[in-house]
Design a protein around this motif. Sequence first.
Motif, PDB file in Angstrom:
ATOM      1  N   SER A 171       0.826  -1.205   0.000  1.00 12.00           N
ATOM      2  CA  SER A 171       0.000   0.000   0.000  1.00 12.00           C
ATOM      3  C   SER A 171       0.864   1.261   0.000  1.00 12.00           C
ATOM      4  O   SER A 171       2.016   1.252   0.466  1.00 12.00           O
ATOM      5  CB  SER A 171      -0.910   0.013   1.234  1.00 12.00           C
ATOM      6  N   ASP A 172       0.286   2.333  -0.516  1.00 12.88           N
ATOM      7  CA  ASP A 172       0.936   3.655  -0.540  1.00 12.88           C
ATOM      8  C   ASP A 172       2.225   3.643  -1.349  1.00 12.88           C
ATOM      9  O   ASP A 172       3.206   4.330  -1.009  1.00 12.88           O
ATOM     10  CB  ASP A 172       1.213   4.148   0.891  1.00 12.88           C
ATOM     11  N   THR A 173       2.265   2.832  -2.395  1.00 13.83           N
ATOM     12  CA  THR A 173       3.406   2.830  -3.306  1.00 13.83           C
ATOM     13  C   THR A 173       2.888   2.981  -4.732  1.00 13.83           C
ATOM     14  O   THR A 173       1.697   2.771  -5.003  1.00 13.83           O
ATOM     15  CB  THR A 173       4.222   1.531  -3.203  1.00 13.83           C
ATOM     16  N   LYS A 174       3.778   3.331  -5.647  1.00 14.26           N
ATOM     17  CA  LYS A 174       3.419   3.479  -7.053  1.00 14.26           C
ATOM     18  C   LYS A 174       4.161   2.447  -7.899  1.00 14.26           C
ATOM     19  O   LYS A 174       4.529   2.709  -9.037  1.00 14.26           O
ATOM     20  CB  LYS A 174       3.751   4.892  -7.525  1.00 14.26           C
ATOM     21  N   LYS A 175       4.356   1.268  -7.332  1.00 11.07           N
ATOM     22  CA  LYS A 175       5.057   0.209  -8.054  1.00 11.07           C
ATOM     23  C   LYS A 175       4.188  -0.344  -9.180  1.00 11.07           C
ATOM     24  O   LYS A 175       2.967  -0.347  -9.088  1.00 11.07           O
ATOM     25  CB  LYS A 175       5.441  -0.913  -7.082  1.00 11.07           C
ATOM     26  N   GLU A 176       4.845  -0.822 -10.205  1.00 10.39           N
ATOM     27  CA  GLU A 176       4.146  -1.349 -11.373  1.00 10.39           C
ATOM     28  C   GLU A 176       3.273  -2.542 -10.996  1.00 10.39           C
ATOM     29  O   GLU A 176       3.718  -3.459 -10.317  1.00 10.39           O
ATOM     30  CB  GLU A 176       5.185  -1.771 -12.426  1.00 10.39           C
ATOM     31  N   ASP A 177       2.003  -2.524 -11.450  1.00 10.09           N
ATOM     32  CA  ASP A 177       1.026  -3.597 -11.269  1.00 10.09           C
ATOM     33  C   ASP A 177       0.566  -3.788  -9.828  1.00 10.09           C
ATOM     34  O   ASP A 177      -0.079  -4.795  -9.512  1.00 10.09           O
ATOM     35  CB  ASP A 177       1.552  -4.937 -11.809  1.00 10.09           C
ATOM     36  N   VAL A 178       0.858  -2.854  -8.947  1.00 13.28           N
ATOM     37  CA  VAL A 178       0.234  -2.875  -7.621  1.00 13.28           C
ATOM     38  C   VAL A 178      -1.227  -2.472  -7.784  1.00 13.28           C
ATOM     39  O   VAL A 178      -1.537  -1.441  -8.384  1.00 13.28           O
ATOM     40  CB  VAL A 178       0.956  -1.919  -6.652  1.00 13.28           C
ATOM     41  N   SER A 179      -2.141  -3.292  -7.290  1.00 13.15           N
ATOM     42  CA  SER A 179      -3.567  -3.027  -7.439  1.00 13.15           C
ATOM     43  C   SER A 179      -4.329  -3.668  -6.288  1.00 13.15           C
ATOM     44  O   SER A 179      -3.728  -4.331  -5.425  1.00 13.15           O
ATOM     45  CB  SER A 179      -4.082  -3.537  -8.793  1.00 13.15           C
ATOM     46  N   ARG A 180      -5.652  -3.502  -6.290  1.00 17.50           N
ATOM     47  CA  ARG A 180      -6.479  -3.954  -5.168  1.00 17.50           C
ATOM     48  C   ARG A 180      -6.527  -5.479  -5.121  1.00 17.50           C
ATOM     49  O   ARG A 180      -6.852  -6.131  -6.109  1.00 17.50           O
ATOM     50  CB  ARG A 180      -7.892  -3.406  -5.302  1.00 17.50           C
ATOM     51  N   THR A 181      -6.225  -6.046  -3.973  1.00 23.93           N
ATOM     52  CA  THR A 181      -6.211  -7.491  -3.806  1.00 23.93           C
ATOM     53  C   THR A 181      -7.508  -7.975  -3.160  1.00 23.93           C
ATOM     54  O   THR A 181      -8.333  -7.172  -2.714  1.00 23.93           O
ATOM     55  CB  THR A 181      -5.032  -7.919  -2.919  1.00 23.93           C
ATOM     56  N   TYR A 182      -7.676  -9.301  -3.087  1.00 21.89           N
ATOM     57  CA  TYR A 182      -8.898  -9.861  -2.499  1.00 21.89           C
ATOM     58  C   TYR A 182      -8.973  -9.648  -0.994  1.00 21.89           C
ATOM     59  O   TYR A 182     -10.020  -9.877  -0.386  1.00 21.89           O
ATOM     60  CB  TYR A 182      -9.017 -11.351  -2.828  1.00 21.89           C
ATOM     61  N   GLN A 183      -7.895  -9.195  -0.360  1.00 19.04           N
ATOM     62  CA  GLN A 183      -7.930  -8.873   1.067  1.00 19.04           C
ATOM     63  C   GLN A 183      -8.211  -7.400   1.326  1.00 19.04           C
ATOM     64  O   GLN A 183      -8.157  -6.945   2.467  1.00 19.04           O
ATOM     65  CB  GLN A 183      -6.616  -9.290   1.729  1.00 19.04           C
ATOM     66  N   GLY A 184      -8.472  -6.654   0.253  1.00 17.81           N
ATOM     67  CA  GLY A 184      -8.848  -5.257   0.422  1.00 17.81           C
ATOM     68  C   GLY A 184      -7.695  -4.302   0.606  1.00 17.81           C
ATOM     69  O   GLY A 184      -7.897  -3.173   1.066  1.00 17.81           O
ATOM     70  N   VAL A 185      -6.454  -4.720   0.289  1.00 19.08           N
ATOM     71  CA  VAL A 185      -5.289  -3.835   0.357  1.00 19.08           C
ATOM     72  C   VAL A 185      -4.652  -3.765  -1.022  1.00 19.08           C
ATOM     73  O   VAL A 185      -4.879  -4.631  -1.882  1.00 19.08           O
ATOM     74  CB  VAL A 185      -4.265  -4.330   1.399  1.00 19.08           C
ATOM     75  N   ASP A 186      -3.865  -2.743  -1.263  1.00 23.88           N
ATOM     76  CA  ASP A 186      -3.150  -2.617  -2.526  1.00 23.88           C
ATOM     77  C   ASP A 186      -1.834  -3.382  -2.442  1.00 23.88           C
ATOM     78  O   ASP A 186      -1.076  -3.222  -1.476  1.00 23.88           O
ATOM     79  CB  ASP A 186      -2.858  -1.146  -2.823  1.00 23.88           C
TER      80      ASP A 186
ATOM     81  N   ARG B  61       2.366 -11.842  -9.207  1.00 27.84           N
ATOM     82  CA  ARG B  61       1.182 -11.500  -9.993  1.00 27.84           C
ATOM     83  C   ARG B  61       0.666 -10.138  -9.575  1.00 27.84           C
ATOM     84  O   ARG B  61       0.890  -9.695  -8.448  1.00 27.84           O
ATOM     85  CB  ARG B  61       0.070 -12.531  -9.785  1.00 27.84           C
ATOM     86  N   ALA B  62      -0.045  -9.495 -10.499  1.00 23.04           N
ATOM     87  CA  ALA B  62      -0.706  -8.233 -10.155  1.00 23.04           C
ATOM     88  C   ALA B  62      -1.732  -8.477  -9.051  1.00 23.04           C
ATOM     89  O   ALA B  62      -2.313  -9.562  -8.950  1.00 23.04           O
ATOM     90  CB  ALA B  62      -1.377  -7.646 -11.387  1.00 23.04           C
ATOM     91  N   GLY B  63      -1.963  -7.457  -8.233  1.00 25.88           N
ATOM     92  CA  GLY B  63      -2.841  -7.630  -7.089  1.00 25.88           C
ATOM     93  C   GLY B  63      -4.263  -8.000  -7.437  1.00 25.88           C
ATOM     94  O   GLY B  63      -4.916  -8.759  -6.720  1.00 25.88           O
ATOM     95  N   SER B  64      -4.775  -7.495  -8.561  1.00 25.25           N
ATOM     96  CA  SER B  64      -6.177  -7.729  -8.924  1.00 25.25           C
ATOM     97  C   SER B  64      -6.369  -8.995  -9.751  1.00 25.25           C
ATOM     98  O   SER B  64      -7.502  -9.314 -10.117  1.00 25.25           O
ATOM     99  CB  SER B  64      -6.703  -6.533  -9.725  1.00 25.25           C
ATOM    100  N   GLN B  65      -5.320  -9.730 -10.043  1.00 20.00           N
ATOM    101  CA  GLN B  65      -5.444 -10.923 -10.883  1.00 20.00           C
ATOM    102  C   GLN B  65      -6.162 -12.038 -10.131  1.00 20.00           C
ATOM    103  O   GLN B  65      -5.848 -12.340  -8.982  1.00 20.00           O
ATOM    104  CB  GLN B  65      -4.063 -11.413 -11.326  1.00 20.00           C
ATOM    105  N   HIS B  66      -7.136 -12.673 -10.785  1.00 20.74           N
ATOM    106  CA  HIS B  66      -7.877 -13.771 -10.174  1.00 20.74           C
ATOM    107  C   HIS B  66      -6.981 -14.988 -10.022  1.00 20.74           C
ATOM    108  O   HIS B  66      -6.078 -15.229 -10.834  1.00 20.74           O
ATOM    109  CB  HIS B  66      -9.102 -14.118 -11.028  1.00 20.74           C
ATOM    110  N   SER B  67      -7.234 -15.783  -8.975  1.00 19.59           N
ATOM    111  CA  SER B  67      -6.377 -16.934  -8.678  1.00 19.59           C
ATOM    112  C   SER B  67      -6.258 -17.879  -9.871  1.00 19.59           C
ATOM    113  O   SER B  67      -5.168 -18.384 -10.173  1.00 19.59           O
ATOM    114  CB  SER B  67      -6.932 -17.704  -7.476  1.00 19.59           C
ATOM    115  N   ALA B  68      -7.370 -18.136 -10.555  1.00 18.06           N
ATOM    116  CA  ALA B  68      -7.370 -19.138 -11.620  1.00 18.06           C
ATOM    117  C   ALA B  68      -6.819 -18.610 -12.937  1.00 18.06           C
ATOM    118  O   ALA B  68      -6.469 -19.403 -13.815  1.00 18.06           O
ATOM    119  CB  ALA B  68      -8.787 -19.670 -11.845  1.00 18.06           C
ATOM    120  N   PHE B  69      -6.716 -17.281 -13.091  1.00 13.98           N
ATOM    121  CA  PHE B  69      -6.275 -16.706 -14.359  1.00 13.98           C
ATOM    122  C   PHE B  69      -4.800 -17.012 -14.611  1.00 13.98           C
ATOM    123  O   PHE B  69      -3.943 -16.731 -13.778  1.00 13.98           O
ATOM    124  CB  PHE B  69      -6.510 -15.196 -14.356  1.00 13.98           C
TER     125      PHE B  69
END
Length: 453
Positions: free
Chosen positions: A142-157, A178-186
């Motif tokens: 959280s609170d970073t601008k790293k590449e592919d950091v996004s919202r995860t299933y635990q509600g944090v970036d 993996r990117a934070g928002s990527q689904h487990s099965a993808f």
Amino acid sequence: MPRFEVKQTGKLNLTSYAGLALIGQCCQAAQVDAVIDPRLPVSQGMRTSDVVKSMVGLLSLGKSDFEAIEPFRDDRFFKEALSLSKVPGSVWIRQRLDARGAELRELTDELSLRLLERTEAPITAHQGYVCCDIDTFVMDNSDTKKEDVSRTYQGVDGYTPIAAYLGNEGWNIGLELRAGSQHSAFETDYFLERVFPRIERLAPADSKVLLRKDSGFDGAHLLFMQAEEKDRWASKGRSFDFITKWNPRKQDKDAWVAKAEAAGVFVEARPGKRVGLLSLSVERAWQKQKRHFRLVVQVTERTIDKKGQRLLVPDIELQGWWTSLDMPGTEVIALYKHHGTHEQFHSEIKTDLDLERLPSGKFDTNDAIVHLASFAYNCLRLLGQLGLTGEIAPIRHPAKRRRLKTVLQEVMYRAAKFVTHARRLVLDFGRGFACHVQVFVALQERLLKAASP
């Protein structure tokens, strides 16, 4: 209180991380130089293998930042322990990983395989099955601008890397960012394509292998892949099975209660609670193919809660497991429950290796560091299994597996005097540490034997 005189002498060379010598021998056993340098040669400057070993050395000490290398640049023990031609600086490590990180990932996976093969690492079974557990977990960035950091299933970036662990020891045979928002099965099918040959390579030929995954991986494509892998192993005379948690998505719970009643499988667990276990054959389709899979479903109906309060509307819970195993449903459930052990391995990677927040802003560089962390994790796990679980272990209570934090405390951060004399390298542990010296000697002999051609 006594007053201590504090002084610094130039004659003594002390180290507070003598265990780094064993990490260097793990790198030698894994043939880091032979695997890395021919594939990633340099025309001038520092060898790529030196950068790899330096980063692995930092990670095995629980340090993940590039700047953590700076105190070691003039440390002769760090250089000798890891067999480095030169200790790189933080800028050098960052730039080299930025430039070659994508190419390093496949090679670092090979390092882990060679380490486990050449040291004959123990891979023990659970209830007769060598289990491989696959799951994703969250790295909070959280609170970073790293590449592919996004919202995860635990509600944090952050990121949601995927990992595979083999055996009761939890050897890591796959760890990919993996990117934070990527689904487990993808894209998990690609991960399985890489993991299946590693399982086949490491698991004893006469062992029964069991792949376990949670409901995030419930998909027809993955089920077909696992069934095809089972057929491939069977053609070679080997055993491969799987358990995948069922995702009941939009199931009609009342219809399942009626189905369990019709089958007469309900059993009263306590007043107001009854449990039914169904074993079904369900047809699944994927790309014009059809195949039947076994589904074990547990239907739980509660009319009275555990505190004795009667419910106005029955509480119905559905759980299910896709499996290729031909055994009673209760045994399938018991085998799957052990799958939860892998959560500890996730925790060790994030906390003991200090890898919760990754050091780079570039995704490929962070992915390369995660792959290097997988190798460092296996090195530390190997030291713990070979040195801290047997008769020579300096720890009082017995255990089947030591967590990485214990290995760091008992082995890695063991203080010693470093002496170089007559072309010999000596670690002097002083008085009162006979049991730790015995562990170091035993581990060194095992690793040097594996490193010999």
